[in-house]
Design an enzyme around this catalytic site. Structure first.
Site, mmCIF file in Angstrom:
data_model
loop_
_atom_site.group_PDB
_atom_site.id
_atom_site.type_symbol
_atom_site.label_atom_id
_atom_site.label_comp_id
_atom_site.label_asym_id
_atom_site.label_seq_id
_atom_site.Cartn_x
_atom_site.Cartn_y
_atom_site.Cartn_z
ATOM 1 C CB THR A 182 -1.252 11.588 4.490
ATOM 2 O OG1 THR A 182 -0.177 10.652 4.660
ATOM 3 C CG2 THR A 182 -0.684 12.914 4.038
ATOM 4 C CG ASP B 58 -1.668 1.273 1.439
ATOM 5 O OD1 ASP B 58 -1.887 1.996 0.451
ATOM 6 O OD2 ASP B 58 -2.045 1.568 2.593
ATOM 7 C CB ILE B 59 2.485 3.109 -2.717
ATOM 8 C CG1 ILE B 59 3.211 1.802 -3.048
ATOM 9 C CG2 ILE B 59 3.433 4.291 -2.854
ATOM 10 C CD1 ILE B 59 3.654 1.682 -4.483
ATOM 11 C CG ASN C 116 0.043 11.103 -0.554
ATOM 12 O OD1 ASN C 116 0.535 11.324 -1.645
ATOM 13 N ND2 ASN C 116 -1.265 10.947 -0.379
ATOM 14 C CB THR C 117 2.953 9.903 5.202
ATOM 15 O OG1 THR C 117 2.266 11.133 4.969
ATOM 16 C CG2 THR C 117 3.960 10.098 6.329
ATOM 17 N N GLY D 159 -9.445 7.456 -4.907
ATOM 18 C CA GLY D 159 -8.140 6.851 -4.678
ATOM 19 C C GLY D 159 -8.234 5.341 -4.552
ATOM 20 C CB ALA D 160 -5.990 2.653 -5.776
ATOM 21 C CG ASP D 161 -5.849 5.166 -0.517
ATOM 22 O OD1 ASP D 161 -6.502 5.656 -1.467
ATOM 23 O OD2 ASP D 161 -5.374 5.865 0.401
ATOM 24 C CB THR E 121 2.220 26.240 24.231
ATOM 25 O OG1 THR E 121 2.223 27.592 24.708
ATOM 26 C CG2 THR E 121 2.051 26.240 22.716
#
Length: 255
Positions: free
Chosen positions: A132, A6-7, A9-10, A107-109, A184
């Site tokens: 992502t 599974d390719i 973006n991250t 998207g294929a995923d 913070t």
């Protein structure tokens, strides 16, 4: 054995199946400038750590949202495993009918996740992928992919806030002890973790209302477990959903 890839973006998520068993999984950083030889060295090292080698891989299925890497992994599989991979794209049987205005945009995923979720849990089902991007995919009782929603991912939003402000720090995305942050870091953690819980509950509520029947909600992706602990709208966490879907789709298309 079946190699599932599974390719994203991250990250690139890799799994090896022995028959129905998901024997091992790995996660490596996505790098669009790496050559097939580089990815091969990484992959061979991972396989050999589990006493496996190239002859053990006889089948490959992959999905990708990074087009330059699709060709890289196709070449890798052909050259080093001598296996033409099944790439999830137009013309491949998925068991899911896409009812979007433009099916090519999906998207294929997301299709692979939808196929796996409907197979495992039936329908209607809503898949929340916390990676992502934070995506919401809806599959009807009959197996139709109806569409969904897309929002920035938790990590993506946190990184954007860090890079676009002068003094806010980069932070670890973990659950804060309270909603009212005393510093913070706690304030940012509250905004991201509890804020995304609110986002997910709101979108899921809207989808459920439009479906007019109760849908099972399945969460996957890197932040699935973090968010699922904070809300009752998520019924199941399955971090291997995409890999399972790749195996199912491979079986549908084998000759």
């Amino acid at each position: 054995m079946l190699l599932a890839i599974d390719i994203g973006n991250t990250n690139i998520i890799i799994g090896i199946f022995k028959d129905k068993e998901l024997y091992a999984t790995w996660r490596i950083a996505t790098g669009i400038h790496r050559m097939p030889d580089e990815y091969t060295m990484i992959l061979l090292s991972l396989l050999r750590h589990h006493s496996l080698d190239t002859p053990d891989v006889t089948k490959v299925a992959l999905c990708s949202v990074v087009p330059p890497l699709t060709a890289v992994f196709e070449e890798l599989c052909q050259r080093y495993f001598n296996v033409p991979p099944l790439v999830v794209r137009a013309g491949v049987k998925t068991g899911v009918r896409i009812r979007m205005d433009n099916p090519a945009e999906v998207g294929a995923d997301r299709i692979v996740d939808a196929a796996a979720a409907h197979h495992l849990y039936g329908g209607p089902v809503i898949i929340v992928d916390l990676g992502t991007a934070t995506t919401f995919d809806t599959v009807s009782r009959e197996g139709d992919y109806l569409g969904g929603a897309i929002a920035p991912g938790l990590g993506t939003a946190a990184e954007a806030l860090f890079t676009r402000t002068a003094v806010l720090p980069r932070l670890e995305l973990t659950r804060p002890e309270r909603a009212i942050g005393a510093n913070t870091i706690e304030a940012m953690q509250s905004g991201f973790v509890f804020g995304y819980v609110g986002l997910i509950e709101g979108i899921i509520g809207g989808i459920q209302q439009e479906l007019e029947e109760k849908a099972k909600v399945v969460a996957t992706g890197g932040y699935a477990e973090l968010i699922a602990k904070e809300t009752s709208v998520i019924d199941v966490v399955n971090k291997d959903l995409t890999l399972i879907g790749l195996r199912l789709i491979y079986l549908m298309n084998r000759t």
